[in-house]
Design a protein around this motif. Structure first.
Motif, PDB file in Angstrom:
ATOM      1  N   PRO A  41      13.166  47.480  66.553  1.00 47.79           N
ATOM      2  CA  PRO A  41      13.439  46.133  66.032  1.00 47.79           C
ATOM      3  C   PRO A  41      14.523  45.436  66.861  1.00 47.79           C
ATOM      4  CG  PRO A  41      13.693  47.807  64.308  1.00 47.79           C
ATOM      5  CD  PRO A  41      13.460  48.519  65.591  1.00 47.79           C
ATOM      6  N   THR A  42      14.356  44.148  67.068  1.00 53.24           N
ATOM      7  CA  THR A  42      15.356  43.378  67.812  1.00 53.24           C
ATOM      8  C   THR A  42      16.092  42.405  66.910  1.00 53.24           C
ATOM      9  OG1 THR A  42      13.689  41.766  68.440  1.00 53.24           O
ATOM     10  CG2 THR A  42      14.134  43.550  70.014  1.00 53.24           C
ATOM     11  N   GLY A  43      15.954  42.548  65.642  1.00 50.64           N
ATOM     12  CA  GLY A  43      16.638  41.653  64.722  1.00 50.64           C
ATOM     13  C   GLY A  43      16.106  41.765  63.315  1.00 50.64           C
ATOM     14  N   GLY A  44      15.157  42.620  63.114  1.00 50.51           N
ATOM     15  CA  GLY A  44      14.583  42.785  61.789  1.00 50.51           C
ATOM     16  C   GLY A  44      14.554  44.247  61.422  1.00 50.51           C
ATOM     17  N   PHE A  45      13.704  44.568  60.487  1.00 51.19           N
ATOM     18  CA  PHE A  45      13.618  45.936  59.996  1.00 51.19           C
ATOM     19  C   PHE A  45      12.201  46.480  60.096  1.00 51.19           C
ATOM     20  CE2 PHE A  45      17.171  43.931  57.808  1.00 51.19           C
ATOM     21  CZ  PHE A  45      18.181  44.837  58.105  1.00 51.19           C
ATOM     22  N   ILE A  46      11.509  46.099  61.156  1.00 54.23           N
ATOM     23  CA  ILE A  46      10.117  46.518  61.349  1.00 54.23           C
ATOM     24  C   ILE A  46      10.004  47.251  62.685  1.00 54.23           C
ATOM     25  CG2 ILE A  46       7.733  45.716  61.698  1.00 54.23           C
ATOM     26  CD1 ILE A  46       8.702  45.184  58.873  1.00 54.23           C
ATOM     27  N   ILE A  47       9.355  48.398  62.676  1.00 60.77           N
ATOM     28  CA  ILE A  47       9.016  49.101  63.908  1.00 60.77           C
ATOM     29  C   ILE A  47       7.520  48.919  64.129  1.00 60.77           C
ATOM     30  CG2 ILE A  47       8.805  51.353  65.023  1.00 60.77           C
ATOM     31  CD1 ILE A  47      11.296  52.215  63.486  1.00 60.77           C
ATOM     32  N   TRP A  48       7.164  48.470  65.320  1.00 57.66           N
ATOM     33  CA  TRP A  48       5.759  48.331  65.701  1.00 57.66           C
ATOM     34  C   TRP A  48       5.348  49.559  66.495  1.00 57.66           C
ATOM     35  CZ3 TRP A  48       2.105  44.800  64.551  1.00 57.66           C
ATOM     36  CH2 TRP A  48       2.518  43.614  63.942  1.00 57.66           C
ATOM     37  N   ILE A  49       4.210  50.132  66.142  1.00 55.46           N
ATOM     38  CA  ILE A  49       3.642  51.250  66.886  1.00 55.46           C
ATOM     39  C   ILE A  49       2.264  50.827  67.375  1.00 55.46           C
ATOM     40  CG2 ILE A  49       2.786  53.621  66.754  1.00 55.46           C
ATOM     41  CD1 ILE A  49       4.934  54.176  64.673  1.00 55.46           C
ATOM     42  N   THR A  50       2.026  51.023  68.667  1.00 57.11           N
ATOM     43  CA  THR A  50       0.722  50.734  69.257  1.00 57.11           C
ATOM     44  C   THR A  50       0.042  52.058  69.577  1.00 57.11           C
ATOM     45  OG1 THR A  50       1.512  48.675  70.223  1.00 57.11           O
ATOM     46  CG2 THR A  50      -0.503  49.617  71.172  1.00 57.11           C
ATOM     47  N   MET A  51      -1.178  52.200  69.109  1.00 56.85           N
ATOM     48  CA  MET A  51      -1.973  53.392  69.375  1.00 56.85           C
ATOM     49  C   MET A  51      -3.172  52.978  70.220  1.00 56.85           C
ATOM     50  SD  MET A  51      -1.781  55.075  65.584  1.00 56.85           S
ATOM     51  CE  MET A  51      -2.416  53.586  64.870  1.00 56.85           C
ATOM     52  N   ARG A  52      -3.151  53.387  71.473  1.00 56.72           N
ATOM     53  CA  ARG A  52      -4.263  53.077  72.373  1.00 56.72           C
ATOM     54  C   ARG A  52      -5.338  54.155  72.246  1.00 56.72           C
ATOM     55  NH1 ARG A  52       0.396  52.103  74.387  1.00 56.72           N
ATOM     56  NH2 ARG A  52       0.614  54.105  75.415  1.00 56.72           N
ATOM     57  N   ASN A  53      -6.564  53.731  72.396  1.00 59.22           N
ATOM     58  CA  ASN A  53      -7.701  54.664  72.397  1.00 59.22           C
ATOM     59  C   ASN A  53      -7.722  55.567  71.173  1.00 59.22           C
ATOM     60  OD1 ASN A  53      -8.513  53.754  75.033  1.00 59.22           O
ATOM     61  ND2 ASN A  53      -6.779  54.903  75.828  1.00 59.22           N
ATOM     62  N   SER A  54      -7.442  55.010  70.014  1.00 60.94           N
ATOM     63  CA  SER A  54      -7.355  55.835  68.810  1.00 60.94           C
ATOM     64  C   SER A  54      -8.714  56.307  68.301  1.00 60.94           C
ATOM     65  CB  SER A  54      -6.638  55.073  67.696  1.00 60.94           C
ATOM     66  OG  SER A  54      -7.407  53.970  67.290  1.00 60.94           O
ATOM     67  N   LYS A  55      -9.763  55.560  68.574  1.00 60.10           N
ATOM     68  CA  LYS A  55     -11.127  55.896  68.123  1.00 60.10           C
ATOM     69  C   LYS A  55     -11.216  56.027  66.610  1.00 60.10           C
ATOM     70  CE  LYS A  55     -11.928  58.293  72.375  1.00 60.10           C
ATOM     71  NZ  LYS A  55     -12.745  58.087  73.356  1.00 60.10           N
ATOM     72  N   ARG A  56     -10.290  55.425  65.908  1.00 61.33           N
ATOM     73  CA  ARG A  56     -10.286  55.440  64.446  1.00 61.33           C
ATOM     74  C   ARG A  56     -10.198  54.006  63.950  1.00 61.33           C
ATOM     75  NH1 ARG A  56      -9.975  60.857  62.080  1.00 61.33           N
ATOM     76  NH2 ARG A  56      -9.263  62.171  63.762  1.00 61.33           N
ATOM     77  N   SER A  57     -10.802  53.757  62.810  1.00 60.32           N
ATOM     78  CA  SER A  57     -10.706  52.428  62.204  1.00 60.32           C
ATOM     79  C   SER A  57      -9.321  52.268  61.576  1.00 60.32           C
ATOM     80  CB  SER A  57     -11.783  52.259  61.137  1.00 60.32           C
ATOM     81  OG  SER A  57     -11.488  53.075  60.014  1.00 60.32           O
ATOM     82  N   ASP A  58      -8.962  51.030  61.282  1.00 61.26           N
ATOM     83  CA  ASP A  58      -7.690  50.778  60.603  1.00 61.26           C
ATOM     84  C   ASP A  58      -7.622  51.514  59.268  1.00 61.26           C
ATOM     85  OD1 ASP A  58      -6.495  49.124  62.527  1.00 61.26           O
ATOM     86  OD2 ASP A  58      -7.538  47.362  61.760  1.00 61.26           O
ATOM     87  N   GLU A  59      -8.728  51.542  58.547  1.00 60.08           N
ATOM     88  CA  GLU A  59      -8.758  52.225  57.251  1.00 60.08           C
ATOM     89  C   GLU A  59      -8.523  53.727  57.413  1.00 60.08           C
ATOM     90  OE1 GLU A  59     -11.732  52.907  53.450  1.00 60.08           O
ATOM     91  OE2 GLU A  59     -12.164  51.316  54.869  1.00 60.08           O
ATOM     92  N   GLU A  60      -9.163  54.342  58.418  1.00 61.49           N
ATOM     93  CA  GLU A  60      -8.951  55.769  58.663  1.00 61.49           C
ATOM     94  C   GLU A  60      -7.491  56.045  59.026  1.00 61.49           C
ATOM     95  OE1 GLU A  60     -12.673  57.884  60.651  1.00 61.49           O
ATOM     96  OE2 GLU A  60     -12.146  56.003  61.673  1.00 61.49           O
ATOM     97  N   ILE A  61      -6.932  55.204  59.884  1.00 59.75           N
ATOM     98  CA  ILE A  61      -5.534  55.374  60.289  1.00 59.75           C
ATOM     99  C   ILE A  61      -4.616  55.250  59.086  1.00 59.75           C
ATOM    100  CG2 ILE A  61      -3.662  54.275  61.597  1.00 59.75           C
ATOM    101  CD1 ILE A  61      -5.825  53.691  63.776  1.00 59.75           C
ATOM    102  N   PHE A  62      -4.827  54.221  58.272  1.00 58.71           N
ATOM    103  CA  PHE A  62      -4.012  54.029  57.070  1.00 58.71           C
ATOM    104  C   PHE A  62      -4.066  55.277  56.185  1.00 58.71           C
ATOM    105  CE2 PHE A  62      -3.712  52.846  52.597  1.00 58.71           C
ATOM    106  CZ  PHE A  62      -2.486  52.183  52.574  1.00 58.71           C
ATOM    107  N   ASN A  63      -5.269  55.794  55.948  1.00 56.04           N
ATOM    108  CA  ASN A  63      -5.432  56.954  55.066  1.00 56.04           C
ATOM    109  C   ASN A  63      -4.832  58.228  55.652  1.00 56.04           C
ATOM    110  OD1 ASN A  63      -6.655  55.654  52.866  1.00 56.04           O
ATOM    111  ND2 ASN A  63      -8.631  55.682  53.904  1.00 56.04           N
ATOM    112  N   LEU A  64      -4.943  58.421  56.978  1.00 57.17           N
ATOM    113  CA  LEU A  64      -4.352  59.602  57.602  1.00 57.17           C
ATOM    114  C   LEU A  64      -2.833  59.575  57.499  1.00 57.17           C
ATOM    115  CD1 LEU A  64      -6.651  59.981  60.731  1.00 57.17           C
ATOM    116  CD2 LEU A  64      -6.446  61.582  58.822  1.00 57.17           C
ATOM    117  N   PHE A  65      -2.239  58.408  57.714  1.00 59.19           N
ATOM    118  CA  PHE A  65      -0.786  58.299  57.563  1.00 59.19           C
ATOM    119  C   PHE A  65      -0.377  58.479  56.102  1.00 59.19           C
ATOM    120  CE2 PHE A  65      -0.659  56.347  61.816  1.00 59.19           C
ATOM    121  CZ  PHE A  65       0.437  57.018  62.339  1.00 59.19           C
TER     122      PHE A  65
END
Length: 108
Positions: free
Chosen positions: A12-36
């Motif tokens: 974060p550069t001024g807030g309270f959010i961390i951004w994570i980029t996952m390249r070539n994940s081969k998973r849908s957003d829903e699958e990623i959400f559920n795995l986390f």
């Protein structure tokens, strides 16, 4: 998190959010959400944070690749209102989620 060659994050550069980029994940957003979620951490799919085609290069790249199973996936994690111990535990849980996505060696 550095063990995963297809994962990068932005402090974060001024807030309270961390951004994570996952390249070539081969998973849908829903699958990623559920795995986390199974790893014990709630993430927010980044696509819900992008406003449209003129927002920035990242949102354009995400929108163009929405139907692509190898597209970059972005997640947001809030770190507000937690102490250092909780943050360390959260990082452990994020690592476990990434292991479910990419394997323990950092490869899918």
């Amino acid at each position: 998190l550095l063990q995963f060659k297809d994962v990068s994050w932005h402090a974060p550069t001024g807030g309270f959010i961390i951004w994570i980029t996952m390249r070539n994940s081969k998973r849908s957003d829903e699958e990623i959400f559920n795995l986390f979620l199974k790893a014990g951490v709630r993430v927010f799919p980044g696509k819900h944070s992008f406003l449209g085609d003129n927002c920035n290069e990242t949102s354009n790249r995400y929108q163009e690749s929405e139907g692509d199973s190898s597209a970059d996936r972005h997640i947001r994690i809030s770190i507000s209102n937690i102490g250092e111990e909780a943050m360390v535990e959260g990082i452990r849980r994020i690592r476990r989620g990434l292991e479910k996505i990419y394997g323990k060696e950092g490869k899918y």
